[in-house]
Design a protein around this motif. Structure first.
Motif, short mmCIF file in Angstrom:
data_model
loop_
_atom_site.label_atom_id
_atom_site.label_comp_id
_atom_site.label_asym_id
_atom_site.label_seq_id
_atom_site.Cartn_x
_atom_site.Cartn_y
_atom_site.Cartn_z
N MET A 208 17.18 9.15 42.92
CA MET A 208 18.20 9.39 41.91
C MET A 208 18.12 10.84 41.45
N LYS A 209 19.28 11.43 41.16
CA LYS A 209 19.34 12.80 40.67
C LYS A 209 20.46 12.89 39.64
N PRO A 210 20.46 13.92 38.79
CA PRO A 210 21.49 14.03 37.74
C PRO A 210 22.87 14.32 38.33
N TYR A 211 23.90 14.00 37.53
CA TYR A 211 25.26 14.39 37.88
C TYR A 211 25.36 15.91 37.83
N SER A 212 26.09 16.48 38.77
CA SER A 212 26.25 17.93 38.82
C SER A 212 27.63 18.39 38.37
N ARG A 213 28.53 17.45 38.07
CA ARG A 213 29.88 17.85 37.67
C ARG A 213 29.95 18.06 36.15
N ARG A 214 31.05 18.66 35.72
CA ARG A 214 31.30 18.88 34.32
C ARG A 214 32.20 17.78 33.76
N GLN A 215 32.44 17.85 32.44
CA GLN A 215 33.30 16.88 31.76
C GLN A 215 32.86 15.45 32.06
N MET A 216 31.61 15.19 31.75
CA MET A 216 31.04 13.86 31.96
C MET A 216 31.28 12.99 30.74
N SER A 217 31.23 11.70 30.98
CA SER A 217 31.35 10.74 29.88
C SER A 217 30.03 10.66 29.10
N ARG A 218 30.04 9.95 27.99
CA ARG A 218 28.83 9.82 27.19
C ARG A 218 27.73 9.11 27.97
N GLU A 219 28.08 8.06 28.71
CA GLU A 219 27.09 7.34 29.51
C GLU A 219 26.49 8.23 30.59
N GLU A 220 27.31 9.06 31.21
CA GLU A 220 26.81 9.96 32.24
C GLU A 220 25.90 11.04 31.65
N ARG A 221 26.20 11.53 30.46
CA ARG A 221 25.33 12.51 29.81
C ARG A 221 23.99 11.89 29.44
N ILE A 222 24.01 10.65 28.98
CA ILE A 222 22.75 9.96 28.67
C ILE A 222 21.93 9.77 29.95
N TYR A 223 22.62 9.40 31.03
CA TYR A 223 21.93 9.26 32.32
C TYR A 223 21.30 10.58 32.75
N ASN A 224 22.04 11.68 32.64
CA ASN A 224 21.50 12.98 33.01
C ASN A 224 20.30 13.35 32.15
N TYR A 225 20.36 13.02 30.88
CA TYR A 225 19.25 13.33 29.98
C TYR A 225 18.00 12.57 30.38
N ARG A 226 18.15 11.29 30.67
CA ARG A 226 17.00 10.47 31.06
C ARG A 226 16.41 10.94 32.38
N ILE A 227 17.24 11.16 33.39
CA ILE A 227 16.76 11.56 34.70
C ILE A 227 16.11 12.94 34.64
N SER A 228 16.74 13.88 33.94
CA SER A 228 16.19 15.23 33.84
C SER A 228 14.86 15.24 33.09
N MET A 229 14.74 14.43 32.04
CA MET A 229 13.50 14.38 31.29
C MET A 229 12.37 13.80 32.15
N GLY A 230 12.67 12.76 32.93
CA GLY A 230 11.65 12.21 33.81
C GLY A 230 11.29 13.13 34.96
N ARG A 231 12.28 13.89 35.46
CA ARG A 231 12.03 14.76 36.61
C ARG A 231 11.18 15.97 36.23
N ARG A 232 11.20 16.36 34.97
CA ARG A 232 10.43 17.53 34.55
C ARG A 232 8.93 17.28 34.62
N VAL A 233 8.52 16.04 34.85
CA VAL A 233 7.09 15.74 35.01
C VAL A 233 6.52 16.53 36.18
N VAL A 234 7.25 16.59 37.28
CA VAL A 234 6.73 17.29 38.46
C VAL A 234 6.70 18.80 38.21
N GLU A 235 7.67 19.34 37.47
CA GLU A 235 7.65 20.76 37.14
C GLU A 235 6.45 21.08 36.25
N ASN A 236 6.18 20.21 35.27
CA ASN A 236 5.01 20.42 34.42
C ASN A 236 3.72 20.33 35.22
#
Length: 298
Positions: A208-236
């Motif tokens: 799974m990866k975040p949405y890359s498009r703009r003008q996302m819905s509220r559900e899609e922004r929440i999804y991007n927030y969750r996925i991006s927050m979890g993915r930053r574990v590997v960067e840390n």
């Protein structure tokens, strides 16, 4: 007079010959002793673990097998499950990303240009490197790494040629079977377990990866927030690894195989330190403030 001179010359030559022979013999003895020491060292380093410590003896006399597997699992199943709980549970608890089993990302390890390599190790950032592709769990430990690529290769290309990709494609990694994300009776759709990645990787059932498009819905922004927050574990985790072993922050001048050995050793030591000393400085990792905004770490 001439006869005396000839005798003196002969004595000098004879003495020089004897001295040269003794020096040559001494060098040969030193060479033999050096070879014997090398053979002896090789014999001593043949086994890092004594050969008599077989797998059967590990299971019979090992502390893990005797204390945890045989006693704790039978006497206190809840404590044993808490001790050996799966990574998806940790991702759900710590990062609020259910069914995630790891985060995938890469880092370029700077190296000196190998001889006669052309531009094979030259990356898009403008230096020569070996790519480190890593899968990290929720506790900042490296689960899997790949160092077989070259600098010009992308993360997606290295991932596509790896055994991790083949294992995920063939469903041979032992991931839990698909199940609903929540216990809500209105949401009984089975969802597979997956790893987290960025836009460099293709979207799949197990990635799974975040949405890359703009003008996302509220559900899609929440999804991007969750996925991006979890993915930053590997960067840390990669940032902590590089800050802990500072040789990874500069250009390594060793041979290619030696560089790979160095990186593998640092990853093993990093995991060992995470197991022995799980506590770390709070500023080194990502965290949320009181407004639920991500505060970046290392």
């Amino acid at each position: 007079m001439a006869e005396v001179y000839d005798n003196v010359v002969f004595a000098v030559l004879l003495c020089s010959y004897v001295i040269a022979s003794e020096e040559e013999e001494g060098q040969q003895i030193e060479l033999v002793q050096l070879r014997q020491r090398r053979v002896r060292r090789a014999a001593l380093r043949r086994f890092w673990v004594r050969p008599w410590l077989t797998e059967e003896r590990r299971q019979q006399f090992g502390h893990y097998s005797n204390l945890l597997d045989s006693h704790l699992r039978l006497e206190d199943p809840a404590a044993f499950q808490n001790y050996t709980r799966l990574t998806p549970e940790l991702f759900d608890e710590r990062w609020n990303v259910p069914h995630a089993v790891g985060a995938l990302d890469g880092k370029h390890i700077a190296i000196k240009k190998p001889p006669k390599s052309g531009s094979v190790y030259f990356n898009y950032k403008g230096f020569f490197s070996i790519p480190l592709l890593a899968l990290v769990d929720a506790s900042y430990k490296f689960v899997w790494i790949e160092l077989g690529g070259k600098g010009h290769m992308s993360d997606a290309q290295i991932f596509g040629d790896s055994e991790l990709f083949n294992g995920l494609e063939e469903n041979a990694l032992g991931l839990p079977p698909p199940c609903p994300l929540t216990s809500n009776q209105d949401d009984l759709q089975d969802m597979p377990f997956f790893i987290l990645g960025d836009d460099a990787f293709a979207l799949r059932n197990y990635l799974m990866k975040p949405y890359s498009r703009r003008q996302m819905s509220r559900e899609e922004r929440i999804y991007n927030y969750r996925i991006s927050m979890g993915r930053r574990v590997v960067e840390n985790a990669i940032g902590i690894l590089a800050n802990r072993f500072r040789c990874l922050l500069r250009t390594l001048e060793q041979k290619i195989d030696t560089v790979r050995d160095i990186v593998e050793a640092t990853v093993v030591l990093h995991n060992l330190l995470r197991l022995r000393n799980p506590g770390m400085i709070f500023q080194e990792v990502d965290h949320e403030d009181i407004n639920h905004d991500i505060m970046p770490g290392a």
